[in-house]
Enzyme design. Structure first.
Site, PDB file in Angstrom:
ATOM      1  N   SER A 196       0.852  -1.189   0.000  1.00 12.52           N
ATOM      2  CA  SER A 196       0.000   0.000   0.000  1.00 12.52           C
ATOM      3  C   SER A 196       0.885   1.235   0.000  1.00 12.52           C
ATOM      4  O   SER A 196       2.034   1.197   0.468  1.00 12.52           O
ATOM      5  CB  SER A 196      -0.888   0.000   1.247  1.00 12.52           C
ATOM      6  OG  SER A 196      -1.509   1.264   1.433  1.00 12.52           O
ATOM      7  N   TYR A 235      -2.384   0.029  10.511  1.00 12.87           N
ATOM      8  CA  TYR A 235      -2.415  -0.461   9.131  1.00 12.87           C
ATOM      9  C   TYR A 235      -1.109  -0.138   8.406  1.00 12.87           C
ATOM     10  O   TYR A 235      -0.530  -0.986   7.722  1.00 12.87           O
ATOM     11  CB  TYR A 235      -3.600   0.158   8.400  1.00 12.87           C
ATOM     12  CG  TYR A 235      -3.690  -0.230   6.942  1.00 12.87           C
ATOM     13  CD1 TYR A 235      -4.137  -1.497   6.571  1.00 12.87           C
ATOM     14  CD2 TYR A 235      -3.336   0.659   5.934  1.00 12.87           C
ATOM     15  CE1 TYR A 235      -4.220  -1.860   5.234  1.00 12.87           C
ATOM     16  CE2 TYR A 235      -3.418   0.305   4.598  1.00 12.87           C
ATOM     17  CZ  TYR A 235      -3.863  -0.953   4.256  1.00 12.87           C
ATOM     18  OH  TYR A 235      -3.935  -1.309   2.931  1.00 12.87           O
TER      19      TYR A 235
END
Length: 257
Positions: free
Chosen positions: A142, A155
């Site tokens: 990501s 995250y």
């Protein structure tokens, strides 16, 4: 170009969203796809679509955070398939929170799926790839691994780990003919996004969707099929000179803000 004929691909979290798009595309390009998902019924939906299009696939329930369970799944695949050519570590969960609003349980759950899940599946796959003389591992990372994002403390931690695991595996197994890369998307329009908006902003879904879309300089979210296209290239023989790389697919989010 980009044929995956006679190859076996294992894709985790392939019951919906990005994983499903990758599974469908890989099957269209000739691969036999082992569709892994926490929910067997979700995996079967993907398999049914692949079979309806004339492809080859099998659905299996798999909790990537369960080391023994993952080993059992990969052992079963090895019995049925002579090779394991491609592993796509796509399964993962999201979380919103800062260091103060993230609970210990949140941290443990994110570690279990996003980090240990990649470890479990990669260990099982690479053991087989070493024995057979090569293979490809593709991790779903990501942009959160490369830039500061608000309310993404835990995250981002997990995706930073995925990035470094990618580099480490690429370095350790380059001589054994194993390539390892990762894809780093910005926001992608998946069922998760729709569910998040419906739960968090009831009655404001359309306005919030537009706001989230415009956060990317390109003015929209990515489509799962666009992520799948990059995954296909990186897992194909045409990308044989590429390893140890992270590929942003972010609509300019990292460099054009």
């Amino acid at each position: 170009m980009f044929s995956l004929a006679h190859k076996t691909a294992v894709i985790t979290g392939a019951g919906s969203g990005i994983g499903q798009a990758i599974a469908l595309l890989f099957a269209r390009q000739g691969a036999h796809v082992e569709v892994l998902d926490l929910k067997l019924e979700s995996a079967q939906v993907t398999v049914d679509q692949i079979v309806a299009e004339g492809g080859s696939a099998r659905a299996m329930a798999c909790d990537v955070g369960d080391h023994a369970g993952v080993k059992k799944v990969f052992d079963d695949i090895s019995v049925r398939r002579p090779r394991l050519d491609i592993l796509v570590n796509n399964a993962g969960i999201a979380h919103i929170g800062t260091v103060l609003t993230t609970t210990e349980a949140d941290m443990d759950r994110l570690y279990q799926i996003n980090i240990k899940g990649v470890f479990n599946c990669s260990q099982a796959a690479i053991e087989r790839m070493v024995a057979q003389g090569g293979g490809v591992v593709l991790n779903m990372c990501s942009i959160a691994a490369q830039m500061g994002l608000a309310d993404r403390f835990a995250y981002s931690m997990t995706k930073g780990a995925v990035l470094m695991m990618t580099y480490s595996m690429a370095k350790d197994y380059i001589k054994q003919g194993i390539r390892c890369n990762c894809i780093s998307p910005a926001r992608v329009h998946t069922p998760f996004v729709d569910g998040y908006l419906a739960k968090t902003y009831p009655g404001q879904e359309e306005a919030m969707f537009q706001k989230l879309s415009e956060a990317q300089p390109i003015g929209r979210m990515a489509q799962p099929s666009e992520i799948a296209a990059l995954a296909l290239y990186l897992c194909s023989d045409e990308a044989g000179f590429i390893t140890g790389s992270s590929y942003p697919i972010d609509g300019g989010a990292v460099n054009l803000r």
